[in-house]
Design a protein around this motif. Structure first.
Motif, short mmCIF file in Angstrom:
data_model
loop_
_atom_site.label_atom_id
_atom_site.label_comp_id
_atom_site.label_asym_id
_atom_site.label_seq_id
_atom_site.Cartn_x
_atom_site.Cartn_y
_atom_site.Cartn_z
N ILE A 1 -3.18 4.02 -4.79
CA ILE A 1 -2.97 5.47 -4.75
C ILE A 1 -3.36 6.08 -6.09
O ILE A 1 -4.01 7.11 -6.15
CB ILE A 1 -1.51 5.80 -4.38
N GLY A 2 -2.97 5.38 -7.17
CA GLY A 2 -3.34 5.85 -8.50
C GLY A 2 -4.84 5.93 -8.68
O GLY A 2 -5.36 6.87 -9.28
N LEU B 1 -6.13 4.33 2.30
CA LEU B 1 -5.80 3.05 1.65
C LEU B 1 -6.06 1.90 2.61
O LEU B 1 -6.51 0.83 2.22
CB LEU B 1 -4.32 3.02 1.26
N THR B 2 -5.72 2.17 3.86
CA THR B 2 -5.88 1.18 4.90
C THR B 2 -7.33 0.72 5.00
O THR B 2 -7.61 -0.46 5.11
CB THR B 2 -5.43 1.78 6.24
N ALA C 1 -8.19 -1.82 2.48
CA ALA C 1 -7.38 -3.06 2.43
C ALA C 1 -8.20 -4.29 2.80
O ALA C 1 -9.25 -4.16 3.40
CB ALA C 1 -6.17 -2.95 3.36
N THR D 1 0.64 -2.96 -5.97
CA THR D 1 -0.73 -2.91 -5.46
C THR D 1 -1.02 -1.58 -4.77
O THR D 1 -2.03 -0.92 -5.04
CB THR D 1 -0.95 -4.05 -4.43
N LEU D 2 -0.10 -1.18 -3.90
CA LEU D 2 -0.30 0.06 -3.16
C LEU D 2 -0.27 1.27 -4.08
O LEU D 2 -1.06 2.19 -3.94
CB LEU D 2 0.78 0.19 -2.07
N ARG D 3 0.65 1.22 -5.04
CA ARG D 3 0.75 2.30 -6.02
C ARG D 3 -0.55 2.42 -6.81
O ARG D 3 -1.01 3.50 -7.11
CB ARG D 3 1.88 2.01 -7.00
N LEU E 1 -4.11 10.09 3.26
CA LEU E 1 -4.23 9.24 2.07
C LEU E 1 -3.91 7.79 2.41
O LEU E 1 -4.63 6.86 2.03
CB LEU E 1 -3.27 9.76 1.00
N VAL E 2 -2.83 7.59 3.13
CA VAL E 2 -2.41 6.24 3.51
C VAL E 2 -3.45 5.60 4.42
O VAL E 2 -3.79 4.43 4.25
CB VAL E 2 -1.02 6.26 4.20
N ILE F 1 5.12 -6.85 -6.01
CA ILE F 1 3.66 -6.92 -6.15
C ILE F 1 2.98 -6.02 -5.11
O ILE F 1 2.05 -5.29 -5.43
CB ILE F 1 3.16 -8.38 -6.01
N ALA F 2 3.51 -6.06 -3.89
CA ALA F 2 2.90 -5.26 -2.82
C ALA F 2 3.01 -3.77 -3.14
O ALA F 2 2.03 -3.02 -3.00
CB ALA F 2 3.56 -5.57 -1.48
N VAL F 3 4.19 -3.35 -3.59
CA VAL F 3 4.37 -1.93 -3.92
C VAL F 3 3.47 -1.54 -5.08
O VAL F 3 2.84 -0.48 -5.08
CB VAL F 3 5.85 -1.63 -4.26
N VAL G 1 7.37 -10.65 -4.11
CA VAL G 1 6.26 -10.25 -3.24
C VAL G 1 6.31 -8.75 -2.97
O VAL G 1 5.30 -8.05 -3.02
CB VAL G 1 6.33 -11.03 -1.90
N GLU G 2 7.51 -8.27 -2.73
CA GLU G 2 7.68 -6.85 -2.45
C GLU G 2 7.22 -6.01 -3.65
O GLU G 2 6.52 -5.01 -3.49
CB GLU G 2 9.16 -6.59 -2.16
#
Lengths: 319, 319
Positions: B281-282, B315-316, B319, B276-278, B311-312, B272-274, B269-270
């Motif tokens: 950002i990409g 992303l939020t 979401a 997804t977030l990457r 930037l973060v 996949i989550a990273v 899960v971790e």
């Protein structure tokens, strides 16, 4: 807590202890990191950042030291950031390798700092740009970033410089090694060091061939020069400096310096953002939330993607 | 678009083409990935996942093939997932290495799949657990995950198995190499293959010493056995299977199987989550937002941390 404005003021005066403290603050991800970076933002942007990379044994430290001498002779303030766990430079201000950097150790116009792979998230790719920013804001004219062309992140750091110098040495099957290490794509200037050894010409030819320098390029394109040096005797160093200055002039002429720096800044922001998000996920690790999600997956009640979505949504709440 | 429920039903019947398609869907991060994973979730959790790792040349493929034979003899459905860019197994169903896996190529009870480092974000650490999930849901009793104990992600994949087998061979200075590669910490069962060669006993002794197996452990602790094999002749393979079954029984007895699988799911899960977030950002990379932030940093109007926060926060919103 450190008095950040006072530290910044002292660093601007070129006081090495203040520079060292600022780097430690940004490198260690201290709570004052943001305060420091905000204070430095308007002060940075004047330094010329030169990446120096190559496999172990090609003479990076010797070459860097020779470049320091050349730039000092030209009256520049110089910083060396040695990003290399195996570097002979020891940490902190003015404590260089005794043999190769000793001539610069007592020079107040030279600041030397080593940076090894740190444990924190993001590692060197994260810490190096921060340290460059400190050195830049502290008024260094030239920052030499020395990295070993081995790990991906080291190559990445070198490629983020204004100008990247890639070093090779003869008789090491170095061309192929360099190609493998991915450093053949990043050079703006190539140096065949230890050129008094057998095979220097062959290495230069091989390099010329691999780089496709014989092929025609557009009239405005930069054509990476290949320069032979014997850094230990200072031979060819002036030519390297000349090539660096030419590349810098080319960058400015083609408006590429600002573009390159914007790309570097974008990369930096991206790295910080990913690190921030990774940390937030890491924080959840001990958390009951991730544990509960994992248990539901094992029980077959949930798939990992839906779980990841929940996790990401959770991060969002905390943003 | 594929008919996912139909594919899953066919995979459950053991039809290799359906299995191959499902793996391609999850591996390639297709738009149907989530649909596939959701469909598989309630079906997975029955397979026994065995990691097989070791340096190149220790006989991983031969050992894996011998283990396949042993489990087939016991009537189990077996899958081999070869996570290794240099693996002799070629991609797709039932197309094994001609020499070593040929005996299984025509066996409908064996599914073989290779997985090389893919270009997409997250790479193997991301793709391997998805493929394991497909094979598990498809009704495989045993999944052998073969990885080269070289890269960090390969070691990580092996360590995520229910039981990890670490292979060594005599006369390769292998103990030290294994220690360097970080695979000495992950073994539940150790195998010294090619035990008909000189030095097999010395390797086993060295390994015993490095693992500290002479030291006393708690009464309930698992004590990794060291087994000598000549996989090419099938010698010692029954003992390996016996050790694997013992470890599995130990895991179940100590309620450790569910715990281990929950840890694996959490890791998944971790990742996949990273990823997804990457990716998010990409996605912003070509975006004007990151470009605009970078330009303001270069101009000295903004520091990279504040930019990363923006930037973060961006992303939020998405979401």
């Amino acid at each position: 807590m450190q008095d950040v404005p006072e530290l910044v003021a002292q660093a601007r005066e070129g006081r090495p202890r203040a520079v060292a403290r600022l780097i430690s603050l940004v490198e260690g991800a201290s709570p004052q990191l943001r305060e420091v970076m905000a204070a430095l933002a308007p002060l940075a942007g004047n330094a010329y950042v030169i990446g120096v990379t190559g496999s172990p044994g090609v003479g990076k430290s010797t070459s860097t030291s020779a470049l320091v001498s050349a730039y000092r002779k030209a009256g520049k303030r110089v910083a060396v950031l040695a990003v290399d766990p195996s570097s002979p430079f020891s940490g902190g201000a003015l404590l260089g390798d005794r043999v190769r950097m000793s001539e610069h150790a007592s020079d107040p116009g030279v600041y030397i700092r080593s940076m090894a792979t740190r444990g924190h998230l993001g590692g060197l790719a994260w810490a190096a740009p921060q340290a460059i920013r400190v050195l830049d804001a502290a008024g260094c004219d030239v920052i030499l970033v020395e990295t070993v062309g081995v790990g991906q992140s080291e190559v990445e750091i070198a490629s983020q410089a204004d100008t990247s110098v890639v070093l090779l040495a003869p008789g090491m099957g170095d061309g192929i090694q360099a190609a493998k290490a991915g450093i053949l794509e990043i050079g703006d200037v190539y140096v065949v060091n230890k050129a008094d050894r057998d095979g220097a010409d062959a290495t230069a030819r091989e390099l010329n061939h691999m780089l496709g320098l014989g092929e025609s390029r557009g009239p405005g394109d930069w054509r990476p020069p290949i320069i032979k040096t014997v850094a230990a005797r200072g031979e060819g160093i002036d030519e390297v400096v000349e090539a660096l200055e030419k590349h810098r002039a080319w960058l400015e002429e083609h408006d590429a310096l600002t573009r390159r720096r914007a790309r570097r800044a974008a990369h930096e922001v991206e790295t910080i953002a990913v690190t921030t998000l990774r940390e937030r996920i890491g924080d959840l690790h001990g958390d009951r939330r991730l544990g509960a999600l994992a248990e539901r997956i094992v029980a077959g009640e949930l798939d990992p993607y839906t779980a990841a979505d929940e996790l990401v949504a959770g991060l969002t709440d905390g943003a």
